[in-house]
Design a protein around this motif. Structure first.
Motif, PDB file in Angstrom:
ATOM      1  N   GLY A 215       0.816  -1.216   0.000  1.00 40.59           N
ATOM      2  CA  GLY A 215       0.000   0.000   0.000  1.00 40.59           C
ATOM      3  C   GLY A 215       0.839   1.250   0.000  1.00 40.59           C
TER       4      GLY A 215
ATOM      5  N   SER B  14       2.270   1.599  -3.516  1.00 40.87           N
ATOM      6  CA  SER B  14       1.244   2.050  -4.472  1.00 40.87           C
ATOM      7  C   SER B  14       0.912   3.522  -4.257  1.00 40.87           C
TER       8      SER B  14
ATOM      9  N   LEU C 288       1.466   5.906  -7.357  1.00 42.30           N
ATOM     10  CA  LEU C 288       0.266   6.459  -7.984  1.00 42.30           C
ATOM     11  C   LEU C 288      -0.042   7.880  -7.514  1.00 42.30           C
TER      12      LEU C 288
ATOM     13  N   TYR D 146      -5.308   8.930  -6.831  1.00 36.33           N
ATOM     14  CA  TYR D 146      -6.001   7.654  -6.967  1.00 36.33           C
ATOM     15  C   TYR D 146      -6.500   7.105  -5.623  1.00 36.33           C
TER      16      TYR D 146
ATOM     17  N   GLY E 119     -10.741   6.013  -5.144  1.00 34.66           N
ATOM     18  CA  GLY E 119     -11.428   4.842  -5.691  1.00 34.66           C
ATOM     19  C   GLY E 119     -11.211   3.603  -4.832  1.00 34.66           C
ATOM     20  N   PHE E 120     -11.618   2.474  -5.416  1.00 37.75           N
ATOM     21  CA  PHE E 120     -11.487   1.194  -4.723  1.00 37.75           C
ATOM     22  C   PHE E 120     -10.028   0.856  -4.443  1.00 37.75           C
ATOM     23  N   VAL E 121      -9.171   1.099  -5.419  1.00 34.34           N
ATOM     24  CA  VAL E 121      -7.734   0.845  -5.242  1.00 34.34           C
ATOM     25  C   VAL E 121      -7.181   1.735  -4.134  1.00 34.34           C
ATOM     26  N   GLY E 122      -7.674   2.947  -4.051  1.00 34.74           N
ATOM     27  CA  GLY E 122      -7.236   3.870  -3.006  1.00 34.74           C
ATOM     28  C   GLY E 122      -7.619   3.402  -1.623  1.00 34.74           C
TER      29      GLY E 122
ATOM     30  N   ILE F 196      -8.167   0.288  -0.680  1.00 33.21           N
ATOM     31  CA  ILE F 196      -7.316  -0.858  -0.376  1.00 33.21           C
ATOM     32  C   ILE F 196      -5.917  -0.384   0.010  1.00 33.21           C
ATOM     33  N   SER F 197      -5.424   0.587  -0.727  1.00 34.62           N
ATOM     34  CA  SER F 197      -4.101   1.133  -0.439  1.00 34.62           C
ATOM     35  C   SER F 197      -4.052   1.778   0.942  1.00 34.62           C
TER      36      SER F 197
END
Length: 164
Positions: A45, A48, A52, A56, A59-62, A64-65
């Motif tokens: 995390g 990332s 990134l 970012y 969103g969903f990736v954010g 999780i990160s």
């Protein structure tokens, strides 16, 4: 007052302020496995986020990160807390010293020690670690320590000697 009496008084005072440590327990290496696991997983995390950027993180990736960054920080704090923990037995006290930036000392009086609970699982017996829980009614401390039977034996010996 003679020099010998002065030296005896000075020695007695220094033992009150600097008690003799009969045993110092060590935190077992097994206590570091979960914090290191959190650090390794959480570093994904952190990486990332660094690659990134904060754009970012919505969103969903954010999400999780951010959760992985939380795991990284939590693992790092637990690792540092385990490294700074000291457990030792003096004539009258069982002392727990913890803290990363500050210092917290918990002294359990051996005279007021109500009970001890030693737990060693099969893995604990094989790797020589266990959990010794010492209670005085108010304070309870639990750590995975090396050689828990030695610590228990020292506490019991000193407790029996203080009762006599």
């Amino acid at each position: 007052m003679t020099t010998i009496q002065y030296m005896k008084n000075l020695l007695a005072e220094s033992e009150v302020f600097n008690p003799i440590v009969h045993y110092e327990a060590k935190i077992h290496w097994i206590s570091y496995i979960i914090p290191i696991f959190f650090i390794i997983i959480g570093s994904v995390g952190v990486i990332s986020f660094l690659l990134l950027g904060y754009q970012y993180m919505l969103g969903f990736v954010g999400l999780i990160s951010l959760f992985l960054i939380y795991l990284f920080i939590r693992g790092l704090l637990r690792f540092l807390r385990n490294r700074s923990t000291k457990i030792y037995v003096t004539d009258n006290h069982l002392t727990f010293s913890t803290g990363i930036l500050g210092k917290t000392l918990s002294d359990l009086s051996l005279n007021k020690l109500e009970g001890m609970h030693l737990h060693q699982s099969f893995l604990g017996k094989a790797l020589n670690f266990g959990t010794l829980v010492a209670t005085t009614g108010d304070v309870t401390n639990t750590y995975f320590i090396e050689h828990p039977m030695e610590l228990r034996d020292v506490i019991m010996m000193l407790k029996d000697n203080s009762i006599k």
